[in-house]
Motif scaffolding. Structure first.
Motif, short mmCIF file in Angstrom:
data_model
loop_
_atom_site.label_atom_id
_atom_site.label_comp_id
_atom_site.label_asym_id
_atom_site.label_seq_id
_atom_site.Cartn_x
_atom_site.Cartn_y
_atom_site.Cartn_z
N GLY A 150 10.35 12.83 -21.82
CA GLY A 150 11.21 12.64 -20.46
C GLY A 150 12.02 12.80 -20.05
N ASP A 151 12.89 13.43 -20.74
CA ASP A 151 14.63 14.08 -20.30
C ASP A 151 13.72 15.56 -20.59
N ILE A 152 14.37 16.52 -19.11
CA ILE A 152 14.36 18.29 -19.09
C ILE A 152 16.38 18.75 -18.94
N ILE A 153 16.47 19.03 -19.79
CA ILE A 153 17.72 19.62 -19.29
C ILE A 153 17.11 20.89 -19.66
N GLY A 194 8.26 13.97 -14.77
CA GLY A 194 7.61 13.92 -13.87
C GLY A 194 7.04 15.00 -12.96
N PRO A 195 5.94 14.75 -12.59
CA PRO A 195 5.47 16.42 -11.75
C PRO A 195 6.12 17.04 -10.70
N ASP A 222 9.89 17.32 -11.26
CA ASP A 222 10.68 17.81 -12.16
C ASP A 222 10.36 19.09 -12.63
N VAL A 223 9.30 19.18 -12.95
CA VAL A 223 8.34 20.02 -13.71
C VAL A 223 8.25 20.76 -12.89
N ALA A 224 7.66 20.68 -11.51
CA ALA A 224 7.97 22.12 -10.45
C ALA A 224 9.35 23.40 -10.09
N LEU A 225 9.67 21.37 -10.54
CA LEU A 225 11.50 22.04 -10.38
C LEU A 225 11.68 23.37 -11.24
N LEU A 226 11.30 22.70 -12.67
CA LEU A 226 11.89 23.77 -13.69
C LEU A 226 10.90 25.26 -13.77
N HIS A 227 10.24 24.34 -12.46
CA HIS A 227 8.60 26.11 -12.86
C HIS A 227 9.90 26.78 -11.82
#
Length: 129
Positions: A41-44, A59-60, A62-67
């Motif tokens: 539920g959380d990505i650090i 969420g999508p 957030d995953v896009a920002l990580l990428h």
């Protein structure tokens, strides 16, 4: 990503209680390592000595920002400013926008240092390749 970075970086994925942790260590000593922990539920995301910590959702967007952050670090679009007990990490994303996160370590990082990002040592990291 691990296959894509073969030869340019070592990618380590570990299972931890509640999720996974990923560490990316470049072979180029002038490039910056980074990593993230995914707790479902959380990505650090972590880049840098003290700064460079992004707390994202899962969420999508957030995953896009990580990428985007990962691709930017690999491309060498990351810099860090250092002062005693603190650092500021700036990542220039693919669209040209800049994400900056500042962090510190107690007790030195908690003491006020006016204008520290102007007079402190700064590094612009190289690309992985």
């Amino acid at each position: 990503m691990a296959r894509e970075l073969a030869g340019a970086a070592a990618v380590r994925v570990d299972n931890i209680e509640g999720g996974i942790t990923v560490g990316v260590a470049p072979r180029n000593p002038r490039a910056r390592a980074f990593g993230w922990t995914d707790f479902s539920g959380d990505i650090i995301v972590g880049i840098g000595d003290h700064g460079g910590r992004w707390e994202l959702g899962a969420g999508p967007e957030d995953v896009a920002l990580l990428h985007d952050i990962a691709r930017s670090v690999i491309a060498g679009r990351v810099s860090e400013v250092f002062a005693p007990g603190r650092s500021a990490v700036s990542v220039t994303l693919a669209d040209g926008s800049v994400e900056t996160e500042i962090g510190g370590e107690a007790p030195m990082g908690c003491l006020p240092l006016p204008f520290w990002r102007r007079w402190s040592r700064s590094i612009h990291y190289a690309p992985y390749g």
